[in-house]
Design a protein around this motif. Structure first.
Motif, short mmCIF file in Angstrom:
data_model
loop_
_atom_site.label_atom_id
_atom_site.label_comp_id
_atom_site.label_asym_id
_atom_site.label_seq_id
_atom_site.Cartn_x
_atom_site.Cartn_y
_atom_site.Cartn_z
N ASP A 59 32.50 -32.86 -29.38
CA ASP A 59 31.75 -33.89 -30.09
C ASP A 59 30.98 -33.39 -31.30
OD1 ASP A 59 32.45 -35.94 -28.15
OD2 ASP A 59 31.15 -34.84 -26.77
N PHE A 60 30.55 -32.12 -31.26
CA PHE A 60 29.73 -31.58 -32.35
C PHE A 60 30.32 -30.25 -32.81
CE2 PHE A 60 26.97 -34.19 -29.78
CZ PHE A 60 26.11 -34.81 -30.67
N ARG A 61 30.22 -30.03 -34.11
CA ARG A 61 30.52 -28.72 -34.66
C ARG A 61 29.29 -28.23 -35.40
NH1 ARG A 61 34.88 -27.32 -39.44
NH2 ARG A 61 33.83 -29.08 -40.40
N LEU A 62 28.88 -27.00 -35.15
CA LEU A 62 27.80 -26.37 -35.89
C LEU A 62 28.42 -25.32 -36.79
CD1 LEU A 62 26.37 -27.57 -33.27
CD2 LEU A 62 24.50 -26.03 -33.87
N TRP A 63 28.12 -25.42 -38.10
CA TRP A 63 28.75 -24.52 -39.07
C TRP A 63 27.84 -24.38 -40.28
CZ3 TRP A 63 32.37 -26.86 -43.12
CH2 TRP A 63 32.09 -28.21 -43.34
N ASN A 64 28.27 -23.58 -41.25
CA ASN A 64 27.42 -23.36 -42.43
C ASN A 64 27.76 -24.30 -43.57
OD1 ASN A 64 29.83 -22.39 -43.41
ND2 ASN A 64 29.05 -20.38 -44.03
N GLY A 65 28.65 -25.25 -43.33
CA GLY A 65 28.99 -26.24 -44.34
C GLY A 65 30.13 -25.85 -45.24
N SER A 66 30.63 -24.62 -45.11
CA SER A 66 31.73 -24.22 -45.99
C SER A 66 32.83 -23.47 -45.25
CB SER A 66 31.21 -23.37 -47.16
OG SER A 66 30.55 -22.21 -46.68
N ASP A 67 32.51 -22.28 -44.72
CA ASP A 67 33.60 -21.46 -44.21
C ASP A 67 33.31 -20.72 -42.91
OD1 ASP A 67 31.76 -19.65 -45.10
OD2 ASP A 67 33.07 -18.65 -46.54
N ARG A 68 32.17 -21.00 -42.27
CA ARG A 68 31.86 -20.28 -41.03
C ARG A 68 31.48 -21.25 -39.93
NH1 ARG A 68 26.76 -17.92 -39.10
NH2 ARG A 68 27.30 -16.94 -37.14
N VAL A 69 32.27 -21.23 -38.86
CA VAL A 69 31.98 -22.06 -37.69
C VAL A 69 31.12 -21.26 -36.73
CG1 VAL A 69 32.98 -23.30 -35.74
CG2 VAL A 69 34.17 -23.29 -37.94
N ILE A 70 30.02 -21.87 -36.27
CA ILE A 70 29.13 -21.20 -35.32
C ILE A 70 29.54 -21.52 -33.89
CG2 ILE A 70 26.74 -21.06 -34.49
CD1 ILE A 70 25.98 -21.83 -37.47
N PHE A 151 23.39 -19.22 -28.67
CA PHE A 151 24.47 -20.04 -29.21
C PHE A 151 24.52 -19.95 -30.74
CE2 PHE A 151 25.73 -24.30 -30.85
CZ PHE A 151 27.05 -24.32 -30.41
N LEU A 152 23.36 -20.07 -31.38
CA LEU A 152 23.31 -20.10 -32.84
C LEU A 152 23.54 -18.73 -33.47
CD1 LEU A 152 20.23 -22.48 -33.21
CD2 LEU A 152 22.61 -23.02 -33.82
N ASP A 153 23.36 -17.67 -32.70
CA ASP A 153 23.55 -16.32 -33.23
C ASP A 153 25.00 -15.85 -33.17
OD1 ASP A 153 20.97 -15.85 -33.99
OD2 ASP A 153 20.37 -14.89 -32.10
N PHE A 154 25.87 -16.69 -32.62
CA PHE A 154 27.25 -16.24 -32.42
C PHE A 154 27.97 -16.00 -33.75
CE2 PHE A 154 31.80 -17.15 -32.13
CZ PHE A 154 32.18 -16.27 -31.12
N SER A 155 28.77 -14.96 -33.77
CA SER A 155 29.71 -14.74 -34.87
C SER A 155 30.96 -14.10 -34.30
CB SER A 155 29.10 -13.85 -35.95
OG SER A 155 28.80 -12.57 -35.43
N ASP A 281 39.79 -25.32 -40.17
CA ASP A 281 38.65 -24.50 -40.58
C ASP A 281 38.40 -23.36 -39.59
OD1 ASP A 281 38.11 -25.89 -42.90
OD2 ASP A 281 36.62 -27.20 -41.97
N ASP A 282 38.56 -23.67 -38.31
CA ASP A 282 38.32 -22.67 -37.28
C ASP A 282 39.34 -21.53 -37.39
OD1 ASP A 282 36.61 -22.02 -35.06
OD2 ASP A 282 38.32 -22.36 -33.74
N ILE A 283 40.60 -21.87 -37.61
CA ILE A 283 41.64 -20.84 -37.77
C ILE A 283 41.38 -20.03 -39.04
CG2 ILE A 283 44.10 -20.48 -38.19
CD1 ILE A 283 44.59 -23.01 -36.47
N ALA A 284 41.00 -20.73 -40.11
CA ALA A 284 40.73 -20.03 -41.37
C ALA A 284 39.57 -19.06 -41.22
CB ALA A 284 40.41 -21.05 -42.47
N GLU A 285 38.57 -19.43 -40.40
CA GLU A 285 37.44 -18.52 -40.24
C GLU A 285 37.83 -17.26 -39.48
OE1 GLU A 285 33.06 -17.80 -38.48
OE2 GLU A 285 34.16 -19.56 -37.80
N VAL A 286 38.67 -17.42 -38.45
CA VAL A 286 39.15 -16.24 -37.73
C VAL A 286 39.83 -15.28 -38.70
CG1 VAL A 286 40.81 -15.42 -36.01
CG2 VAL A 286 39.41 -17.42 -35.52
N LEU A 287 40.66 -15.83 -39.58
CA LEU A 287 41.36 -14.99 -40.56
C LEU A 287 40.39 -14.42 -41.60
CD1 LEU A 287 44.51 -17.23 -41.00
CD2 LEU A 287 44.49 -14.89 -40.12
N ALA A 288 39.34 -15.19 -41.92
CA ALA A 288 38.39 -14.73 -42.93
C ALA A 288 37.62 -13.50 -42.45
CB ALA A 288 37.42 -15.86 -43.29
N VAL A 289 37.22 -13.49 -41.18
CA VAL A 289 36.41 -12.37 -40.69
C VAL A 289 37.27 -11.18 -40.28
CG1 VAL A 289 34.58 -13.91 -39.91
CG2 VAL A 289 36.32 -13.18 -38.28
N ALA A 290 38.55 -11.44 -39.98
CA ALA A 290 39.44 -10.34 -39.60
C ALA A 290 39.93 -9.62 -40.86
CB ALA A 290 40.65 -10.87 -38.82
#
Length: 671
Positions: A59-70, A151-155, A281-290
């Motif tokens: 129901d909810f996604r917490l993110w930075n508004g651009s490229d990082r899903v929390i 929860f909010l500190d996750f990366s 976005d979630d898949i893109a973030e995995v690739l962004a940090v890897a």
């Protein structure tokens, strides 16, 4: 603390009397935003998803508004018991996909990391609100604060191997597949109700159905489309310098791969449904940090470890959908097998076709009709470049690649994931061999159904011209381009979905023996995909007039009575046939002649064989000379033997197949 205000707001909503689950969403969103701001996390944005079904995203996604899903939050009504929800299929999917997840009924909060519950806080009693009709007192404010901080500190972790990254991508792609299926069904409902123009996903579905797989179902499309998105993102990530996101992906898709650019014009630049956007976005973030480029760079430029593309393709498929992998008969071909086949073909061109430079010779055209991640083409290209350099020096190497490899080494593939990865793999390999692809260059590796040879009209669907053009270019190779060498490891699938008229018409040839019908009540094994690919190769060499086929396939056709018409047909077309039976048939409980276990070169139960079919041109009515060799033993011993031999150094035994059965194995047929 904002918790007192939060529970007062929940109570006020509950007192309205007609509160639905969604009625409580704003209160939870406000509380999460407040916690983030109070703790210095002002970058955190909370997005609520208005989902049309219960099976989509949380129901909810917490993110930075651009490229990082929390992380994600799944909420249920206050009176819901979370134990039952935790065991549900829906939450099982969420826990398997999202590494940072909260499940809550607005009063109790459960935090999950990588699918495991790591913390639970009952911050207030729902009973007070729903039955006592009072504001529930906050009971464990500090513990709730700690859970939310965690929860909010996750990366995401930044260290991935090729295998672990493939696993993470597979989990998310599987979830994306389900969301695409739901969105496609929703578009179909809206189309039926409003009679509007088809939605964008429906447009892609119709285009893929028209130009690739006529029997494509919505479920199969969702699978194909999800894999395409993931591997398109992967391709873009490898080429990206600096920050990476879904929006940035389009700019990093090679211009020469129009099919992917058409798709990512929608994925990156289009107005995606919110559900789909979250997943991508979630898949893109995995690739962004890897460090995806680094994973490949360590192999291609430092020469360490095994091919990461292999890890990706095999590990991804095994994690993503092992049943689908088995159904399609998709298995990576071991290096020793590829090497034996390619080196043998290189030698056969020299000895049988007067091509002293083998695969590097001018005029040699080559095709892998089921190329996967381009394993065979890559090995053939490397061997051709090595031959050229040894004879003519390194000075002309780049021109040789540009004018020979890029013009004459063709490949077809039906599945989008290996198609995307294969293009990526070849760009790295060619750079390693001495030529970096320019923006307007590509391998002639086409997304097409090899076994469908029907003429297709140009696409009338706006935005899908590249798929039609890809089909047209592949059709030109099928119909017009003379091919001298056909090689590969076609899929083995007894329950073939390739049921087009053209290939079924060709297979009819195999249903005759000595001018008479086979007389088989159910010749279904002739419909196996590998049989159809061999028939395609036979047809294509017949069109050229001469050539050689080198493939590894299921070995059932060597002696099964159903294939006697096929064996006779092959003997009529070709001049020389070489069969290397690698055995390993667990279905028949094959053992070595001395009784020791006999193992397969693949992780499959069906035995396999390598075959070379040679047609010199000017074929007479004399049937082909058939030669046979066989290999028993452990997998490792077979790999070692294949690595040390080729067709020239293999000790062949000449067979004399008898009319009627035309066996391709040694057997006393004198009686």
């Amino acid at each position: 603390m904002p918790f007192d205000a939060y529970f007062k707001e929940l109570y006020a909503i509950a007192e309205q009397g007609d509160a639905r689950e969604e009625s409580f969403y704003p209160a939870l969103a406000d509380m999460l935003k407040s916690i983030a701001e109070r703790t210095g996390r002002k970058h955190v944005r909370v997005t609520m998803l208005p989902k049309p079904t219960d099976a989509g995203n949380p129901d909810f996604r917490l993110w930075n508004g651009s490229d990082r899903v929390i992380g994600y939050v799944e909420a249920k009504r206050p009176e819901e018991h979370l134990d039952a929800i935790e065991d549900s299929e829906q939450l099982g999917r969420y826990r398997a996909t999202f590494p940072n997840l909260i499940l809550t009924n607005f009063c109790e909060f459960r935090l999950y990391r990588n699918g495991e519950r790591v913390q639970t806080v009952l911050a207030a009693r729902p009973f007070a609100m729903t039955h006592l009709r009072t504001v529930p007192p906050v009971e464990k404010a500090d513990e709730l604060q700690a859970l939310l901080d965690r929860f909010l500190d996750f990366s995401l972790p930044k260290v991935f191997t090729a295998a672990s990254l493939a696993v993470e991508l597979a989990k998310r792609t599987r979830f994306l597949r389900d969301v695409i299926a739901e969105q496609l069904a929703l578009e179909a409902e809206q189309l039926a109700l409003k009679k509007d123009a088809p939605g964008i996903l429906t447009g892609f579905f119709e285009a893929f159905q028209t130009y690739l797989i006529g029997t494509l179902t919505p479920e199969d499309f969702a699978d194909l489309f999800a894999q395409t998105i993931t591997y398109g993102l992967f391709t873009a990530r490898i080429r990206a310098n600096g920050a990476f996101s879904r929006r940035a992906a389009f700019d990093n898709i090679p211009h020469s791969i129009g099919v992917l650019r058409d798709l990512f014009r929608f994925i990156s630049l289009g107005d995606l449904p919110e559900q789909l956007a979250w997943c991508v976005d979630d898949i893109a973030e995995v690739l962004a940090v890897a460090d995806a480029p680094g994973i490949l760079d360590r192999y291609y430029h430092e020469g360490k470890g095994s091919d990461p593309i292999v890890h990706f393709y095999e590990t991804f498929l095994a994690q993503y959908d092992p049943a689908e992998r088995e159904r399609r008969g998709v298995y990576y071909t071991p290096e020793a097998v590829v090497d034996y086949i390619v080196r043998s073909l290189h030698g056969i061109l020299k000895t049988d076709f007067d091509k002293p430079d083998g695969l590097a010779a001018k005029g040699v055209t080559l095709l892998d009709p089921a190329a996967g991640t381009m394993t065979f083409i890559a090995r053939a290209a490397a061997l051709a470049v090595a031959e050229f350099e040894e004879k003519y020096g390194a000075g002309g190497r780049a021109d040789f690649i540009r004018h020979h490899i890029l013009k004459s080494f063709y490949a077809f593939e039906l599945m989008m994931a290996p198609y995307a990865v294969g293009h990526l793999k070849m760009s790295f390999l060619l750079e390693e061999l001495g030529h970096r692809l320019c923006d307007d260059e590509r391998m002639p590796f086409y997304l097409t159904n090899t076994l469908d040879n029907e003429e297709l009209e140009h696409s009338r669907l706006p935005g899908f011209s590249a798929l039609a053009e890809e089909s047209r270019l592949a059709g030109r190779v099928k119909q017009e381009t003379p091919i001298l060498v056909i090689l590969g490891n076609p899929p083995y699938s007894g329950h073939s979905t390739n049921v087009g008229k053209w290939i079924r018409r060709l297979i009819e040839t195999y249903k005759q023996v000595d001018g008479q019908p086979l007389g088989e009540k159910n010749p279904k094994w002739l419909q196996d995909d590998y049989v159809k690919f061999l028939r395609f190769a036979q047809w294509k060499i017949e069109q050229t007039g001469c050539g050689v086929v080198g493939m590894i396939t299921n070995h059932s056709y060597l002696d099964n009575p159903t294939f006697r018409g096929m064996r006779q047909s092959l003997m009529q077309t070709f001049d020389d046939i070489y069969i290397l039976d690698l055995h390993g048939n667990a279905l028949k409980k094959e053992t070595c002649p001395d009784g020791r276990p006999d193992k397969n070169v693949f992780d499959i139960r069906q035995g396999v064989a390598i075959a070379f079919f040679i047609k010199h041109g000017g074929k007479t009515k004399t049937p082909a000379a058939v030669r046979h060799a066989e290999l028993y033993g452990t997998r490792e011993s077979k790999y070692a033997w294949l690595g040390a031999h080729d067709a020239k150094t293999t000790r062949w035994r000449k067979l004399t197949p008898r009319a009627g059965s035309y066996l391709f194995i040694p057997r006393d047929e004198s009686s």
